[in-house]
Motif scaffolding. Structure first.
Motif, PDB file in Angstrom:
ATOM      1  N   LEU A 159      13.873  68.340  18.468  1.00  0.00           N
ATOM      2  CA  LEU A 159      13.621  67.332  19.637  1.00  0.00           C
ATOM      3  C   LEU A 159      13.838  65.924  19.323  1.00  0.00           C
ATOM      4  O   LEU A 159      14.533  65.287  19.938  1.00  0.00           O
ATOM      5  CB  LEU A 159      12.174  67.592  20.042  1.00  0.00           C
ATOM      6  N   THR A 160      13.647  65.510  18.238  1.00  0.00           N
ATOM      7  CA  THR A 160      13.297  64.152  17.700  1.00  0.00           C
ATOM      8  C   THR A 160      14.290  63.447  16.813  1.00  0.00           C
ATOM      9  O   THR A 160      14.624  62.431  16.721  1.00  0.00           O
ATOM     10  CB  THR A 160      11.872  63.666  17.265  1.00  0.00           C
ATOM     11  N   GLN A 180       0.868  62.478  22.182  1.00  0.00           N
ATOM     12  CA  GLN A 180       1.886  63.192  21.191  1.00  0.00           C
ATOM     13  C   GLN A 180       3.019  63.517  21.798  1.00  0.00           C
ATOM     14  O   GLN A 180       4.092  63.301  21.522  1.00  0.00           O
ATOM     15  CB  GLN A 180       1.069  64.082  20.221  1.00  0.00           C
ATOM     16  N   THR A 181       2.671  64.264  22.760  1.00  0.00           N
ATOM     17  CA  THR A 181       3.840  64.671  23.945  1.00  0.00           C
ATOM     18  C   THR A 181       4.918  63.770  24.530  1.00  0.00           C
ATOM     19  O   THR A 181       5.920  63.944  24.374  1.00  0.00           O
ATOM     20  CB  THR A 181       3.395  65.659  24.556  1.00  0.00           C
ATOM     21  N   SER A 182       4.110  62.739  25.025  1.00  0.00           N
ATOM     22  CA  SER A 182       4.993  61.672  25.374  1.00  0.00           C
ATOM     23  C   SER A 182       5.960  60.836  24.507  1.00  0.00           C
ATOM     24  O   SER A 182       7.086  60.588  24.717  1.00  0.00           O
ATOM     25  CB  SER A 182       4.000  60.577  26.320  1.00  0.00           C
ATOM     26  N   ASN A 183       5.388  60.674  23.245  1.00  0.00           N
ATOM     27  CA  ASN A 183       6.241  60.167  22.309  1.00  0.00           C
ATOM     28  C   ASN A 183       7.501  61.159  21.962  1.00  0.00           C
ATOM     29  O   ASN A 183       8.602  60.503  21.694  1.00  0.00           O
ATOM     30  CB  ASN A 183       5.241  59.945  21.066  1.00  0.00           C
ATOM     31  N   GLY A 193      13.004  62.351  22.524  1.00  0.00           N
ATOM     32  CA  GLY A 193      14.017  63.346  22.907  1.00  0.00           C
ATOM     33  C   GLY A 193      15.020  62.824  23.960  1.00  0.00           C
ATOM     34  O   GLY A 193      16.214  62.991  23.698  1.00  0.00           O
ATOM     35  N   PHE A 194      14.641  62.088  24.975  1.00  0.00           N
ATOM     36  CA  PHE A 194      15.515  61.580  25.956  1.00  0.00           C
ATOM     37  C   PHE A 194      16.504  60.666  25.338  1.00  0.00           C
ATOM     38  O   PHE A 194      17.630  60.501  25.706  1.00  0.00           O
ATOM     39  CB  PHE A 194      14.922  61.156  27.037  1.00  0.00           C
ATOM     40  N   GLN A 195      15.963  59.861  24.494  1.00  0.00           N
ATOM     41  CA  GLN A 195      16.880  58.853  23.683  1.00  0.00           C
ATOM     42  C   GLN A 195      17.926  59.310  22.763  1.00  0.00           C
ATOM     43  O   GLN A 195      19.195  59.120  22.944  1.00  0.00           O
ATOM     44  CB  GLN A 195      15.952  57.838  22.844  1.00  0.00           C
ATOM     45  N   LYS A 196      17.550  60.643  22.228  1.00  0.00           N
ATOM     46  CA  LYS A 196      18.444  61.226  21.600  1.00  0.00           C
ATOM     47  C   LYS A 196      19.515  61.840  22.431  1.00  0.00           C
ATOM     48  O   LYS A 196      20.521  61.808  21.976  1.00  0.00           O
ATOM     49  CB  LYS A 196      17.680  62.501  20.823  1.00  0.00           C
ATOM     50  N   LEU A 197      19.250  62.458  23.537  1.00  0.00           N
ATOM     51  CA  LEU A 197      20.041  63.020  24.416  1.00  0.00           C
ATOM     52  C   LEU A 197      21.013  61.852  25.098  1.00  0.00           C
ATOM     53  O   LEU A 197      22.234  62.370  25.389  1.00  0.00           O
ATOM     54  CB  LEU A 197      19.318  63.749  25.665  1.00  0.00           C
ATOM     55  N   VAL A 244      22.238  68.941  19.324  1.00  0.00           N
ATOM     56  CA  VAL A 244      21.695  69.059  20.823  1.00  0.00           C
ATOM     57  C   VAL A 244      22.214  70.338  21.139  1.00  0.00           C
ATOM     58  O   VAL A 244      23.234  70.824  21.678  1.00  0.00           O
ATOM     59  CB  VAL A 244      22.224  67.920  21.554  1.00  0.00           C
ATOM     60  N   ASP A 245      21.334  71.464  20.896  1.00  0.00           N
ATOM     61  CA  ASP A 245      21.654  72.966  21.487  1.00  0.00           C
ATOM     62  C   ASP A 245      20.690  73.742  21.990  1.00  0.00           C
ATOM     63  O   ASP A 245      19.748  72.904  22.745  1.00  0.00           O
ATOM     64  CB  ASP A 245      21.905  73.654  19.880  1.00  0.00           C
ATOM     65  N   ASP A 246      20.751  74.836  22.232  1.00  0.00           N
ATOM     66  CA  ASP A 246      19.814  75.626  23.052  1.00  0.00           C
ATOM     67  C   ASP A 246      18.203  75.336  22.707  1.00  0.00           C
ATOM     68  O   ASP A 246      17.661  75.108  23.538  1.00  0.00           O
ATOM     69  CB  ASP A 246      20.144  76.978  23.263  1.00  0.00           C
ATOM     70  N   LEU A 247      18.219  74.926  21.347  1.00  0.00           N
ATOM     71  CA  LEU A 247      16.732  74.968  20.915  1.00  0.00           C
ATOM     72  C   LEU A 247      16.278  73.487  21.268  1.00  0.00           C
ATOM     73  O   LEU A 247      15.167  73.436  21.753  1.00  0.00           O
ATOM     74  CB  LEU A 247      16.826  74.923  19.379  1.00  0.00           C
ATOM     75  N   PHE A 248      17.069  72.479  21.313  1.00  0.00           N
ATOM     76  CA  PHE A 248      16.876  71.274  21.847  1.00  0.00           C
ATOM     77  C   PHE A 248      16.542  71.320  23.218  1.00  0.00           C
ATOM     78  O   PHE A 248      15.275  70.757  23.588  1.00  0.00           O
ATOM     79  CB  PHE A 248      18.034  70.296  21.656  1.00  0.00           C
ATOM     80  N   PHE A 249      17.217  71.905  24.161  1.00  0.00           N
ATOM     81  CA  PHE A 249      16.778  71.931  25.516  1.00  0.00           C
ATOM     82  C   PHE A 249      15.630  72.779  25.785  1.00  0.00           C
ATOM     83  O   PHE A 249      14.710  72.503  26.718  1.00  0.00           O
ATOM     84  CB  PHE A 249      18.111  72.456  26.396  1.00  0.00           C
ATOM     85  N   ALA A 250      15.285  73.858  24.941  1.00  0.00           N
ATOM     86  CA  ALA A 250      14.260  74.666  25.226  1.00  0.00           C
ATOM     87  C   ALA A 250      13.023  73.913  24.780  1.00  0.00           C
ATOM     88  O   ALA A 250      11.925  73.920  25.551  1.00  0.00           O
ATOM     89  CB  ALA A 250      14.301  75.822  24.200  1.00  0.00           C
ATOM     90  N   THR A 251      13.131  73.124  23.667  1.00  0.00           N
ATOM     91  CA  THR A 251      11.837  72.363  23.211  1.00  0.00           C
ATOM     92  C   THR A 251      11.667  71.369  24.278  1.00  0.00           C
ATOM     93  O   THR A 251      10.547  70.686  24.483  1.00  0.00           O
ATOM     94  CB  THR A 251      12.214  71.716  21.968  1.00  0.00           C
TER      95      THR A 251
END
Length: 690
Positions: free
Chosen positions: A161-162, A204-207, A212-216, A168-175
């Motif tokens: 995620l981070t 922790q989740t918000s961070n 994750g959104f910045q990466k996306l 950016v694959d299925d694991l990323f979107f699932a996470t």
């Protein structure tokens, strides 16, 4: 008298009669019974039918035998019934025996079950207690697993995620989906007294979500740089990324802006290549056919550019539909959820439009922005064409072409798009150029308005103007127009390209004497009417022209009528008799009129005889320059009819005057018949003028 032995007593003589009456009574009873029987009785009819089936005859032997047979049949039937009941009784005894054995077996099994229940009651109670403990342990285990699954990310999930090094694959979107769910579920933990665990997990989740959104966001920007919309198989990953990124409206809008800038540059370069055959950097494209070299006239040139723009917009829209609408309303839902989550927007929502996200509207706006660079180039080229064009028909065709594509783009995008506004401005400029050229043409031929053709035909400038107008009307007729009132839309064209020439023809007619003025104007109006009549959107002008033609036609009828009255020598006679009616007072005035006196009436009769042989040809000759011979004939016939009506009145008044004079003077020498001096009849006049 003594009696002998064996002799009957005296009273025994009555015994036979008494015995015979007793013997008769049974028979009479039977007869009475038979006679009293009703043949309508059902049982009686069935008994008779049974006797008929047996075929017996009615004799004493037969009756005795029949009774015996019936009794025997009854005895046999009763015997069969007794046998059947015997078998039933035997079956019932067997069933009773079987039920007895079943009762014994049931009692034995009941005894065994009671003993077994007493023996297993203790182990069953212990097993039930153990099962309850097991369920409690399983519930606790499931709760622990659920907590770990819902409120914790593994090390691999956190890295996917981070870390930007991870794809950016299925694991990323699932996470990412799991992290969003954890953030939402933390609200449950915050509802308990001890909120420390919930706050720690949420922080922790918000961070992780922000990372994750910045990466996306960065990944989507990189993909947009290399995205080929011409490829019919656009990757599903980019569509999925956009759907997820919509939950961050700010990041999503930034991606759209970046994408629009990139596509605008791509389409601008493509349009420039299509125009010139080479890219802006100077590299030639051998597969392209330059529009500037293949278009041989201005209309073809502008049409090719607009066709390219339409094709590009359609292709762009179809490609972007797969990105933004192919997933239904998922993007709209994501943006709505993102707006609700971005608390910093709440302060600004009071002064901003917070309508729901419209995917189609956003798509149209994005396509419009993508086409903005090409639209600027298109506007520059079309403006050059409009300004350099000097042909009136081409100017109108150009405006009509722009109007067609403006309507097309309005349906494709929207009426508020900048591309439609650009085409609207170009259409208005082309119409201004058309009006300017039309006015210049009218000003250039002002001198021709002073020269009327000798044969009173439509002048050349009007024929030329109608020829150009016909070409314009054909163009408008074959074009696509969404106007609710085509006549109202085409009215400005007629004002510029038609009305000045009709006004010039009308002014030219005013300088002529009658009937030449009316003949010339009718010729012009008929020519104009024949040009406008085939088109539905000019019928108002056709009706106006017809009204003018009718007005001039009435003037010619009046001129022809005055010609008949004057040349026939009857004008004074008709005028003097016209006010008089059929009353005796008016009839008495006839003989005193100057025009009815003998010399004057004889002279009028002579002039009429001299006029009639060539009257019709002379009248037609006056209208020989009228191009519509049928109209000229109708005018002359109508004028002749009016003259005949006047002559009928003259004839009637002279006859009434003769009748009155004959009544007053008889056949004396003082009586002189007016009909003798004026012998022509109305029938003769109609024949000679028909």
């Amino acid at each position: 008298m003594s009696s002998t032995p064996g002799s009957l007593p005296p009273q025994s003589t009555a015994a036979p009669s008494s015995a015979s009456s007793k013997a008769v009574n049974p028979l009479s009873s039977k007869v009475t019974t038979v006679l009293s029987s009703s043949y309508a009785d059902t049982e009686f009819r069935e008994a008779l039918a049974l006797l008929d089936e047996r075929g017996v005859s009615n004799t004493a032997e037969t009756r005795r035998q029949l009774r015996l047979d019936l009794q025997k049949e009854v005895i046999d039937s009763n015997g069969e019934i007794i046998d059947e009941f015997a078998r039933v009784a035997e079956q019932l005894r067997r069933i009773g025996t079987t039920i007895g054995r079943l009762n014994e077996s049931f009692n034995e099994m009941k005894t065994q079950i009671g003993a077994a229940h007493k023996a297993t009651s203790t182990p069953l109670a212990e097993a039930s207690q153990l099962m309850t403990q097991r369920r409690q342990v399983e519930q606790k285990q499931a709760l622990l697993n659920s907590f770990n699954a819902n409120f914790a990310l593994s090390e691999d999930e956190t890295a996917a995620l981070t870390l930007t090094s991870e794809p950016v694959d299925d694991l990323f979107f699932a996470t990412l989906t799991k992290a969003r769910r954890i953030s939402n579920d933390c609200e449950i933990l915050l509802g308990f007294e001890n909120q420390t665990l919930g706050l720690e997990i949420m922080d922790q989740t918000s961070n992780n979500l922000n990372l994750g959104f910045q990466k996306l966001y960065k990944w989507v920007q990189r993909e947009f740089k290399t995205l080929n919309l011409e490829n019919p198989q656009i990757g599903s990953s980019i569509r999925r990324a956009l759907r997820v990124l919509a939950e961050r409206p700010s990041l999503f809008q930034n991606c759209l802006d970046f994408f629009a800038e990139a596509r605008e540059q791509v389409l601008s370069n493509s349009f420039y290549t299509a125009l010139t055959g080479s890219s802006p950097s100077g590299r030639e494209d051998p597969s392209a056919k330059p529009i500037e070299l293949t278009a041989h006239d201005t209309l073809r040139y502008v049409g090719d550019m607009l066709a390219w723009a339409h094709s590009a917009a359609v292709g762009e829209r179809e490609a972007l539909e797969g990105l933004f609408i192919g997933e239904g309303d998922e993007i709209a839902k994501g943006i709505q959820a993102g707006r609700e989550n971005e608390l910093w927007r709440l302060a600004a929502e009071d002064g901003e439009d917070s309508d729901d996200f419209d995917a189609v509207k956003t798509l149209n706006e994005l396509v419009d922005r993508d086409m903005s660079g090409a639209a600027r180039i298109l506007r520059q080229r079309v403006e050059q064409v409009i300004q350099t064009n000097e042909d009136t028909i081409s100017a109108y065709k150009l405006a009509n072409l722009l109007s067609f594509y403006k309507s097309t783009f309005s349906r494709l995008l929207s009426s508020d798009s900048s591309l439609v506004e650009t085409l609207g401005a170009l259409e208005a400029e082309a119409l201004r150029q058309f009006r300017s050229l039309a006015r210049d043409h009218v000003a250039a031929i002002q001198g021709d308005f002073q020269h009327t053709p000798a044969d009173l035909r439509a002048p050349e400038f009007l024929l030329d103007a109608l020829e150009q107008l016909t070409a314009i009307m054909k163009t408008y007729e074959t074009s696509f127009t969404a106007a609710s009132d085509p006549e109202e839309e085409f009215e400005p064209v007629l004002i510029e390209a038609f009305d000045p020439f009709i006004s010039g023809s009308t002014n030219m007619a005013k300088s002529l004497r009658a009937p030449s003025s009316s003949i010339f104007l009718i010729n012009c109006l008929l020519t104009a009417q024949s040009s406008l009549s085939p088109f539905d959107f000019t019928q108002r002008h056709v009706a106006q022209l017809q009204a003018q033609i009718e007005e001039e036609r009435l003037r010619l009828v009046e001129i022809q009528y005055r010609f008949f009255r004057t040349e026939s020598g009857l004008d004074a006679l008709i005028a003097s008799l016209e006010p008089l009616g059929e009353s005796e007072e008016d009839v008495e005035k006839v003989s005193s009129l100057e025009t009815v006196q003998g010399p004057a009436l004889s002279q009028a009769s002579q002039l009429l005889d001299d006029f009639l042989p060539s009257a019709l040809m002379d009248a037609v000759e006056k209208l020989k320059k009228l191009q519509d011979s049928k109209l000229a004939q109708d005018i002359t016939e109508e004028a002749a009819e009016k003259f005949c009506v006047d002559f009928e009145h003259v004839e009637e008044m002279l006859m009434l005057a003769d009748e009155l004079a004959e009544q007053q003077h008889g056949e004396s020498d003082e009586f002189q018949s007016l009909r003798v001096l004026f012998p022509r009849t109305s029938g003769e006049i109609r024949v000679l003028l028909s």
